[in-house]
Every structure is written in C-alpha cells, then in structure tokens.
Design a protein around this motif. Structure first.
Motif, PDB file in Angstrom:
ATOM      1  N   VAL A 247     -14.322  -2.394  -1.684  1.00 26.40           N
ATOM      2  CA  VAL A 247     -15.335  -1.758  -2.529  1.00 26.40           C
ATOM      3  C   VAL A 247     -14.737  -0.593  -3.309  1.00 26.40           C
ATOM      4  O   VAL A 247     -14.974  -0.448  -4.518  1.00 26.40           O
ATOM      5  N   ARG A 248     -13.949   0.239  -2.659  1.00 27.41           N
ATOM      6  CA  ARG A 248     -13.349   1.387  -3.355  1.00 27.41           C
ATOM      7  C   ARG A 248     -12.393   0.938  -4.452  1.00 27.41           C
ATOM      8  O   ARG A 248     -12.359   1.530  -5.528  1.00 27.41           O
ATOM      9  N   MET A 249     -11.621  -0.102  -4.203  1.00 33.21           N
ATOM     10  CA  MET A 249     -10.670  -0.562  -5.219  1.00 33.21           C
ATOM     11  C   MET A 249     -11.389  -1.193  -6.410  1.00 33.21           C
ATOM     12  O   MET A 249     -11.032  -0.944  -7.553  1.00 33.21           O
TER      13      MET A 249
ATOM     14  N   THR B 119       0.837  -1.199   0.000  1.00 33.46           N
ATOM     15  CA  THR B 119       0.000   0.000   0.000  1.00 33.46           C
ATOM     16  C   THR B 119       0.874   1.253   0.000  1.00 33.46           C
ATOM     17  O   THR B 119       0.571   2.218  -0.694  1.00 33.46           O
ATOM     18  N   LEU B 120       1.948   1.235   0.751  1.00 28.30           N
ATOM     19  CA  LEU B 120       2.875   2.374   0.753  1.00 28.30           C
ATOM     20  C   LEU B 120       3.498   2.574  -0.628  1.00 28.30           C
ATOM     21  O   LEU B 120       3.628   3.707  -1.102  1.00 28.30           O
ATOM     22  N   ILE B 121       3.863   1.489  -1.271  1.00 28.78           N
ATOM     23  CA  ILE B 121       4.414   1.577  -2.621  1.00 28.78           C
ATOM     24  C   ILE B 121       3.363   2.161  -3.561  1.00 28.78           C
ATOM     25  O   ILE B 121       3.659   3.023  -4.391  1.00 28.78           O
ATOM     26  N   GLY B 122       2.121   1.720  -3.416  1.00 22.58           N
ATOM     27  CA  GLY B 122       1.041   2.213  -4.257  1.00 22.58           C
ATOM     28  C   GLY B 122       0.790   3.693  -4.101  1.00 22.58           C
ATOM     29  O   GLY B 122       0.608   4.409  -5.090  1.00 22.58           O
ATOM     30  N   VAL B 123       0.781   4.190  -2.877  1.00 21.42           N
ATOM     31  CA  VAL B 123       0.508   5.622  -2.683  1.00 21.42           C
ATOM     32  C   VAL B 123       1.656   6.467  -3.226  1.00 21.42           C
ATOM     33  O   VAL B 123       1.430   7.545  -3.787  1.00 21.42           O
TER      34      VAL B 123
ATOM     35  N   THR C 151     -13.036  12.849  -3.909  1.00 14.96           N
ATOM     36  CA  THR C 151     -12.743  13.373  -2.577  1.00 14.96           C
ATOM     37  C   THR C 151     -13.698  12.851  -1.521  1.00 14.96           C
ATOM     38  O   THR C 151     -13.616  13.254  -0.372  1.00 14.96           O
ATOM     39  N   GLY C 152     -14.600  11.949  -1.887  1.00 15.07           N
ATOM     40  CA  GLY C 152     -15.567  11.417  -0.948  1.00 15.07           C
ATOM     41  C   GLY C 152     -14.936  10.504   0.103  1.00 15.07           C
ATOM     42  O   GLY C 152     -13.882   9.916  -0.112  1.00 15.07           O
TER      43      GLY C 152
ATOM     44  N   TYR D 234      -5.963   8.905  -9.432  1.00 17.44           N
ATOM     45  CA  TYR D 234      -4.838   9.058  -8.513  1.00 17.44           C
ATOM     46  C   TYR D 234      -5.262   9.792  -7.243  1.00 17.44           C
ATOM     47  O   TYR D 234      -4.851   9.432  -6.142  1.00 17.44           O
ATOM     48  N   GLN D 235      -6.117  10.808  -7.387  1.00 19.85           N
ATOM     49  CA  GLN D 235      -6.603  11.521  -6.212  1.00 19.85           C
ATOM     50  C   GLN D 235      -7.427  10.568  -5.332  1.00 19.85           C
ATOM     51  O   GLN D 235      -7.293  10.572  -4.105  1.00 19.85           O
ATOM     52  N   TYR D 236      -8.241   9.765  -5.951  1.00 20.03           N
ATOM     53  CA  TYR D 236      -9.066   8.770  -5.250  1.00 20.03           C
ATOM     54  C   TYR D 236      -8.178   7.775  -4.500  1.00 20.03           C
ATOM     55  O   TYR D 236      -8.443   7.431  -3.345  1.00 20.03           O
ATOM     56  N   GLN D 237      -7.116   7.331  -5.143  1.00 22.24           N
ATOM     57  CA  GLN D 237      -6.196   6.378  -4.511  1.00 22.24           C
ATOM     58  C   GLN D 237      -5.454   7.010  -3.342  1.00 22.24           C
ATOM     59  O   GLN D 237      -5.289   6.383  -2.290  1.00 22.24           O
ATOM     60  N   ILE D 238      -5.019   8.235  -3.507  1.00 26.97           N
ATOM     61  CA  ILE D 238      -4.297   8.931  -2.433  1.00 26.97           C
ATOM     62  C   ILE D 238      -5.221   9.144  -1.241  1.00 26.97           C
ATOM     63  O   ILE D 238      -4.850   8.895  -0.085  1.00 26.97           O
ATOM     64  N   ARG D 239      -6.443   9.583  -1.512  1.00 30.03           N
ATOM     65  CA  ARG D 239      -7.393   9.785  -0.411  1.00 30.03           C
ATOM     66  C   ARG D 239      -7.775   8.463   0.245  1.00 30.03           C
ATOM     67  O   ARG D 239      -7.967   8.399   1.459  1.00 30.03           O
ATOM     68  N   THR D 240      -7.864   7.404  -0.545  1.00 29.20           N
ATOM     69  CA  THR D 240      -8.147   6.093   0.031  1.00 29.20           C
ATOM     70  C   THR D 240      -7.052   5.697   1.014  1.00 29.20           C
ATOM     71  O   THR D 240      -7.332   5.162   2.087  1.00 29.20           O
ATOM     72  N   PHE D 241      -5.807   5.978   0.658  1.00 29.51           N
ATOM     73  CA  PHE D 241      -4.696   5.661   1.552  1.00 29.51           C
ATOM     74  C   PHE D 241      -4.833   6.411   2.877  1.00 29.51           C
ATOM     75  O   PHE D 241      -4.767   5.806   3.953  1.00 29.51           O
TER      76      PHE D 241
END
Length: 117
Positions: free
Chosen positions: A94-96, A33-37, A113-114, A55-62
């Motif tokens: 679910v988000r992924m 997950t750290l590598i992914g962010v 941004t949700g 990318y914004q969705y992934q960063i916020r998910t992290f």
C-alpha cells in the motif's frame, strides 16, 4: 534569454520511482530493498523539496518495515507473528503504490513521517 527554467531534480524523480520498484521487488528478494534505501539516502540531498518527501517516506518505510519484520519473526514462534508479517506485506504494498501514485502526479507525500499508510 537567461530566464529559462530547468526542471531541477528530474533525474532523481526517476530514481525515486526505481526505489519504489526495488522495494516491491524486495518483498521477494530482500537485497533490492537495501539497494533502494541506499539510493534514497544518496539522492535525497539533491532533490527538490516535494521530492525529498518521497525519499523521506521511502527511508522511513525501510526502517519501520524492518522493525515490523523483526517483531513478526520473533513473535512467529507464538503464531501471532504471522499476522504481523501479513500486515507488513500489505502495509509495504500500500505504501509503495500510494507513493508511486503521488510521484506520478508530481505531488509531495502528505505525511512522510507517518507509521501507517
């Protein structure tokens, strides 16, 4: 003819999919997950607008996921934390899956941004 259109960001589209997979693998092995962010942060600047939402969705998910994990770990001492950790697990999957489905359709994430799904 110089009117050829080159699909900009096609290489980062593949990277976005890799980030989604790394997050899913990160459920078992947190390091991915750290590598992914890091990959999401690095690639979001070169991406077309629709892909930047991923990318914004992934960063916020992290970051939101990290918050859920911290709260879940702390409150697990009073047992409610296990429900929070279970929610985090379902929320992450679910988000992924939602993100990968939209990526495959080459669509922007509707609400990157949700906080929920």
């Amino acid at each position: 003819m110089s009117d050829t259109v080159v699909e900009s960001g096609s290489s980062t589209e593949g990277t976005a999919k890799i980030v989604y997979v790394l997050y899913l693998v990160g459920i078992l092995f947190g390091l991915t997950t750290l590598i992914g962010v890091v990959m999401a942060y690095v690639n979001r600047g070169d991406a077309p607008e629709w892909l930047k939402t991923h990318y914004q969705y992934q960063i916020r998910t992290f970051w939101i996921g990290a918050l859920y994990l911290i709260i879940g770990a702390i409150t697990s001492l009073v047992l409610v934390g296990y429900l929070i950790l279970l929610f985090w697990l379902v929320w992450t999957v679910v988000r992924m899956v939602k993100g990968m489905k939209q990526l495959d359709a080459k669509k922007a994430v509707e609400n990157p941004t949700g906080w929920l799904f």
